[in-house]
Design a protein around this motif. Sequence first.
Motif, mmCIF file in Angstrom:
data_model
loop_
_atom_site.group_PDB
_atom_site.id
_atom_site.type_symbol
_atom_site.label_atom_id
_atom_site.label_comp_id
_atom_site.label_asym_id
_atom_site.label_seq_id
_atom_site.Cartn_x
_atom_site.Cartn_y
_atom_site.Cartn_z
ATOM 1 N N ASN A 255 0.867 -1.178 0.000
ATOM 2 C CA ASN A 255 0.000 0.000 0.000
ATOM 3 C C ASN A 255 0.905 1.230 0.000
ATOM 4 O O ASN A 255 1.629 1.476 0.980
ATOM 5 N N TYR A 256 0.890 1.981 -1.100
ATOM 6 C CA TYR A 256 1.727 3.183 -1.185
ATOM 7 C C TYR A 256 0.975 4.416 -0.668
ATOM 8 O O TYR A 256 1.503 5.511 -0.685
ATOM 9 N N THR A 258 -1.268 6.204 -1.951
ATOM 10 C CA THR A 258 -1.464 7.313 -2.904
ATOM 11 C C THR A 258 -2.944 7.698 -2.924
ATOM 12 O O THR A 258 -3.805 6.947 -2.452
ATOM 13 N N ARG A 259 -3.211 8.852 -3.500
ATOM 14 C CA ARG A 259 -4.598 9.324 -3.585
ATOM 15 C C ARG A 259 -5.464 8.304 -4.357
ATOM 16 O O ARG A 259 -6.591 8.027 -3.999
ATOM 17 N N GLU A 260 -4.880 7.722 -5.418
ATOM 18 C CA GLU A 260 -5.635 6.757 -6.226
ATOM 19 C C GLU A 260 -5.993 5.523 -5.393
ATOM 20 O O GLU A 260 -7.103 5.007 -5.472
ATOM 21 N N GLU A 261 -5.023 5.086 -4.592
ATOM 22 C CA GLU A 261 -5.298 3.894 -3.764
ATOM 23 C C GLU A 261 -6.365 4.193 -2.715
ATOM 24 O O GLU A 261 -7.245 3.380 -2.462
ATOM 25 N N GLN A 355 -1.649 -0.069 -8.948
ATOM 26 C CA GLN A 355 -0.343 -0.747 -8.943
ATOM 27 C C GLN A 355 -0.398 -1.908 -7.974
ATOM 28 O O GLN A 355 -0.765 -1.711 -6.799
#
Length: 496
Positions: A255-256, A258-261, A355
């Motif tokens: 889990n990075y 990011t806003r998308e995640e 991703q």
Amino acid sequence: QDLASGDMDNVAWSELPVERVYDYFAQATSLESVLRAFGELKAKLGVEELRGLELFGALREKLCTQKTWKARDALQLLEKRANQQEYMGQKAAEGVKVLIVGGGPVGLRLAIDCLLLGCDVRVIEKRPSFSRNNVLHLWPFTIEDLRQLGAKKFCGKFCAGAIDHICIRSLQCILLKISLLLGLSFHAGVEFLQVLEPNADTGWRAKLNPSDHFLNQFEFDVLVGADGRRSTVPGFDRKELRGKLALAITANFVNYFTREEVAVDEISGVAFIFNQKFFKELKADTGIDLENIVYYKDDTHYFVMTAKKYSLLKKGVLVADLPDTRDLLHPSNINKEELYEYAVDAAGWSTELPQLDFALNHYDEPDVALFDFTSIFQAEYAARALKRRGRDLILCVVGDALLEPFWPTGTGLGRGFLSAQDTAWMIRGLGQGRNMSELLCEREVISQQLPQTTPEKLQNNIKTYTINPFTRYCNLQLRKLPVQSVKHLYDTDTIG
Ligand code: FAD
């Protein structure tokens, strides 16, 4: 210094004020760093030699002096819990010695209740670290229970908003911190091997690995198997609950954050019967055929999915169709690369996560696994007792060792916590000098509730749950079983 990094070797402990040392402890995110920071905290306060209630008392005295100290909030919550009447001011089971095998969530949860009852408790855990990324579903009462014990003070994002799950290792860290503050002696890297009968000089003891560990000399009155689905505590016959073939894949991706995640929705359980369209489209697009899928976002992106065998064969995940599931899931019959691809394709199609890089497990390999849930095991009984040379020993199993859950339905922790509290109730009875056969009868009646228990079948007022089973279960009838019915559970060498 970065509190979140978990790197404690470069911390200048001697220069830190005590409240900062506590902050390191409260925010530690691994078994090693929790124990390290707690050791530093005790050293700073000059209480290295104390444990149990004495330690809890000393910590309250020394860490609650300043209103601004974070320790004060956590310790006050624990004090409130300690004042519940069932614990009788920590005298309810004073002097009862308990060895808990397994530092999973249920073993640690039971340790907390035993400490509050006034027991002398030791937990042994064979693994040297907490490494499980997989995510557990929490029932409402477990969230409330953990909140009341101060979980948020040790993990700020604990069940924020509508979140009702947590990864196993984070939960273990929270429970370990709570139990250390209450004075637990916790021993990682120590494995239970067998129980040793008393002789003329000693009481009940355990044979442990390493053989020179001082706990080999620890004498106890209660031995608890909280050691998971392959429990090693002896004498618990297990019955098999055999269902139709059920093969589950778990997968964890990095889990990075990011806003998308963050924008991707979780899937809290899409069983085939409820959403046939979803699974039909998945199959049409990818050839992957699932019966259900769960996706939770935590430190990792966690997926658990039940796959149809033919689709695993067709995709080459399983090399050959073998009749025995042990052979079917033997590493030699699993094509790892195909398994990885299957998991990525299913996860990607279901969530459109941008991703998907695998998180690594404790072997530094992609954290993907294939499990067989066709047979689920349940212990025939929850407790039994032995008497040798006039000394009683109660043996109990809790959590997965008592009743193995089917992970995708998320029942493991809810029922596990209930079994821990029920066992604490039994230990309380022992401390109160109640008759052994009566205790065993009562424990059996209560444990029969467990396989049917769901959140809806529990008492509504989750804020008032205690170790007293009547506060939790509805319609509990502690009918008197004839002593004869539990005679086989009390094995005694006393003649007559
Ligand atoms: P566990 O969490 O299994 O803990 C038992 C502990 O006992 C372990 O830490 C083990 O190392 C220790 N132990 C075992 N034998 C000995 C011994 N002889 N001496 C000392 N220590 C010993 N549930 C889900 O809902 N979803 C999942 O994806 C999921 N994944 C899982 C993955 C793994 C690898 C495992 C083992 C369990 C998983 N579970 C999952 C089950 C879930 O973790 C349990 O329901 C929950 O943690 C409560 O279990 P417990 O504390 O009773 O047992």
